[in-house]
Design a protein around this motif. Sequence first.
Motif, short mmCIF file in Angstrom:
data_model
loop_
_atom_site.label_atom_id
_atom_site.label_comp_id
_atom_site.label_asym_id
_atom_site.label_seq_id
_atom_site.Cartn_x
_atom_site.Cartn_y
_atom_site.Cartn_z
N UNK A 7 0.82 -1.21 0.00
CA UNK A 7 0.00 0.00 0.00
C UNK A 7 0.86 1.27 0.00
N UNK A 8 1.91 1.27 0.83
CA UNK A 8 2.78 2.46 0.88
C UNK A 8 3.38 2.75 -0.48
N UNK A 9 3.81 1.68 -1.13
CA UNK A 9 4.42 1.85 -2.45
C UNK A 9 3.44 2.49 -3.42
N UNK A 10 2.17 2.10 -3.34
CA UNK A 10 1.16 2.62 -4.28
C UNK A 10 0.72 4.03 -3.94
N UNK A 11 0.90 4.42 -2.68
CA UNK A 11 0.34 5.70 -2.25
C UNK A 11 1.29 6.87 -2.44
N UNK A 12 2.56 6.58 -2.74
CA UNK A 12 3.52 7.68 -2.69
C UNK A 12 3.98 8.19 -4.05
N UNK A 13 3.35 7.76 -5.11
CA UNK A 13 3.76 8.34 -6.39
C UNK A 13 3.40 7.45 -7.57
N UNK A 14 3.76 7.91 -8.75
CA UNK A 14 3.34 7.24 -9.96
C UNK A 14 4.56 6.75 -10.75
N UNK A 15 4.80 5.43 -10.78
CA UNK A 15 5.99 4.93 -11.47
C UNK A 15 5.92 5.11 -12.98
N UNK A 16 4.72 5.12 -13.53
CA UNK A 16 4.59 5.20 -14.98
C UNK A 16 5.13 6.55 -15.47
N UNK A 17 4.86 7.58 -14.72
CA UNK A 17 5.34 8.90 -15.09
C UNK A 17 6.86 8.92 -15.17
N UNK A 18 7.51 8.13 -14.29
CA UNK A 18 8.97 8.09 -14.30
C UNK A 18 9.50 7.34 -15.51
N UNK A 19 8.76 6.32 -15.92
CA UNK A 19 9.22 5.46 -17.01
C UNK A 19 9.10 6.14 -18.36
N UNK A 20 8.06 6.94 -18.51
CA UNK A 20 7.76 7.49 -19.83
C UNK A 20 8.48 8.80 -20.05
N UNK A 21 8.77 9.09 -21.30
CA UNK A 21 9.39 10.37 -21.62
C UNK A 21 8.30 11.45 -21.61
N UNK A 22 8.75 12.70 -21.66
CA UNK A 22 7.81 13.82 -21.62
C UNK A 22 6.93 13.87 -22.87
N UNK A 23 7.37 13.18 -23.93
CA UNK A 23 6.63 13.27 -25.20
C UNK A 23 5.69 12.11 -25.41
N UNK A 24 5.50 11.24 -24.43
CA UNK A 24 4.66 10.05 -24.65
C UNK A 24 3.18 10.42 -24.66
N UNK A 25 2.42 9.60 -25.32
CA UNK A 25 0.98 9.85 -25.47
C UNK A 25 0.20 9.09 -24.41
N UNK A 26 -1.03 9.47 -24.18
CA UNK A 26 -1.88 8.71 -23.25
C UNK A 26 -1.96 7.24 -23.63
N UNK A 27 -1.86 6.95 -24.95
CA UNK A 27 -1.91 5.54 -25.36
C UNK A 27 -0.68 4.79 -24.83
N UNK A 28 0.50 5.44 -24.95
CA UNK A 28 1.72 4.82 -24.41
C UNK A 28 1.53 4.50 -22.93
N UNK A 29 0.97 5.48 -22.26
CA UNK A 29 0.77 5.37 -20.82
C UNK A 29 -0.11 4.16 -20.47
N UNK A 30 -1.21 4.05 -21.22
CA UNK A 30 -2.15 2.94 -20.96
C UNK A 30 -1.47 1.60 -21.23
N UNK A 31 -0.63 1.57 -22.28
CA UNK A 31 0.05 0.33 -22.63
C UNK A 31 1.01 -0.09 -21.49
N UNK A 32 1.79 0.86 -21.00
CA UNK A 32 2.74 0.53 -19.92
C UNK A 32 1.99 0.09 -18.65
#
Lengths: 308, 325
Positions: free
Chosen positions: A25-50
Amino acid sequence: MLSFISKRFGEMAVALLLMSVVVFLLGRMTGDPVALLLSDYSTPQDRARVEQELGLDRPLVEQYGAFIVNVLKGELGNSIMGDQSPAADLILERFPASLQLAGVALLISFLIGVPLGVVAATHRGKTLDVAARLVALIGQSVPIFWLGIMLMYFFSVRLHLLPTSGYGTAAHFVLPAATMSLFTIAAVTRLVRASMVDILNAEYIKLARIKGLSESVVIWKHALRNSLIPVLTFMGSFFANMITGAVVIETVFAWPGIGRLAYEAILNRDFPVIQAVVLFMTALFIGANLVVDLLYAWVDPRIRYGRR
Amino acid sequence: MAKRLLEVENLKTYFRSQGQVFRAIDDVSLHVDENETLGIVGESGSGKSTLGLSILRLVPAARNPFIAGRILFDGRDLLTMSEGEMRAVRGSEISMILQDPMTSLNPVFTLGAQIEEAILSHKKAGAQNARAAAIEALRQVRIAAPETRVDSYPHQISGGMRQRVVGAIAMASQPRLLIADEPTTSLDVTLQAQYLQLLKDLRAAHGMSLILITHDFGVVARMCDRVAVMYAGSIVETAPVREIFHRPRHWYTAALLASMPKLDHPRGHLPTIEGAPPRLNDLPSGCKFAPRCAQAQSTCFTQMPERQSISPVHDIKCWYPREAT
């Protein structure tokens, strides 16, 4: 004895399960790992895929269930960073370095703390006692990250006696082990002193002297063995201190252990690795306490588990 | 005449604490012959235990002791010995049994280990021999199944057995003098009788001398050849047992005996000694018992009575002794 051990294993399992919920739970509550993985130019579709690839789109309970099933299979998940190596492999790769450091530090703590406590107790009120208590007071008050940096500054940067950081030779052990053991040296000294002072007044110490034993046998055999019983009680928490201390110390000294692995994983929000490391540390902590309980029975014959 | 084994001359054991001096043993002289049992009787705090520990030079250093006088054991002065020489005496020539069997044994070592240690600290013997000797020592103090008990830990045996093991440890190296400090006080009555009989038998069997410290005249009557009566750190009267019981000459001894409950006494008040013993840091300048003594006169309050012999075997410290009746 056997029933005692199996009961302790049961308790261990429950503790681990509770810990896994907290970690998850702590791991899930403290931030968003997907945002870290993706570049600033990624699309919502990329995000959903990851998210889908990592299972992060499913409900929390489901994610947790999958996590537990995998843990039971021995799969602690893969790192979401770099080459996505399995978390279990990362831990096994890093653990020996941590174990070496904690082992050396624990050994130093006892080799220095026990004699210091004995000397303090046998010279009660004298200069040696005051000195030992001062060391103990300092040792328990100094924050370890500060101590680590100060030692590094004096011995490495100014005096060039020891490497600043890293791992490999015996010289690399000196500063991190010294930093890690200072608190425990202080704690062991105080515990040994306190119980020794008590025990030296015991009737069986008088009887040992009446037998004509030398003072060194009286103190180092008869009194010390009894004085170590309370010290043993704290062994588990000393070990825990070393594991938690490792996160700070391994980071300060760039020590390739699981403490630093934990630190890196937290910085990167690398959930699988965080979970795996914390679970592993928990298991280690509980295991250490189990070993302490068994040692207890060995040192103190009055304690025999499971039979009476 | 029997040979003198121990001769204590003008022993003083003072404790210093916070600028005050506590005269725990104040000019005590006594002797013990070979094969003799000397009883030392007195109230709690009269210095009996300190006397025992002073002889072994084991008065706790934490109490800041000052010890003076002479303690001649077999002609050698224990007080001038080096610590190493003294250690060779402890256990092997003079030994001691402590009061509390529950705390006198080290809880983390087996009975055998603790007895073997007492043997091995004085003579070289192989592990096998030491073990055999430990079993024999247990057998001597009448522990059943000594071959298995030797591997027991103190918590696995009863209080009465523990005290016998303490005895076995004290006597493991066959000392010539045994000091027993209230050895039966913490045992129940039936065990007390058994233990005293055991002590008596072993003393006779080994030709040991015994100093029996007690507050119990019943024990004295049963065990001792001679008695020394202690009051506030001084020995006020020394005499053979029969004389002490039938013709006590010191008023304190007489009062102590009178305050013993007796079966054939009529019901009613048990006589007691009014007042309390003096504080050891504030002793009277005259006779220490004078403030509580019904017969005290003005000399008693101002001058300390010297030890005087009223017969070859009877010493007393009193200005106006009781008449021998």
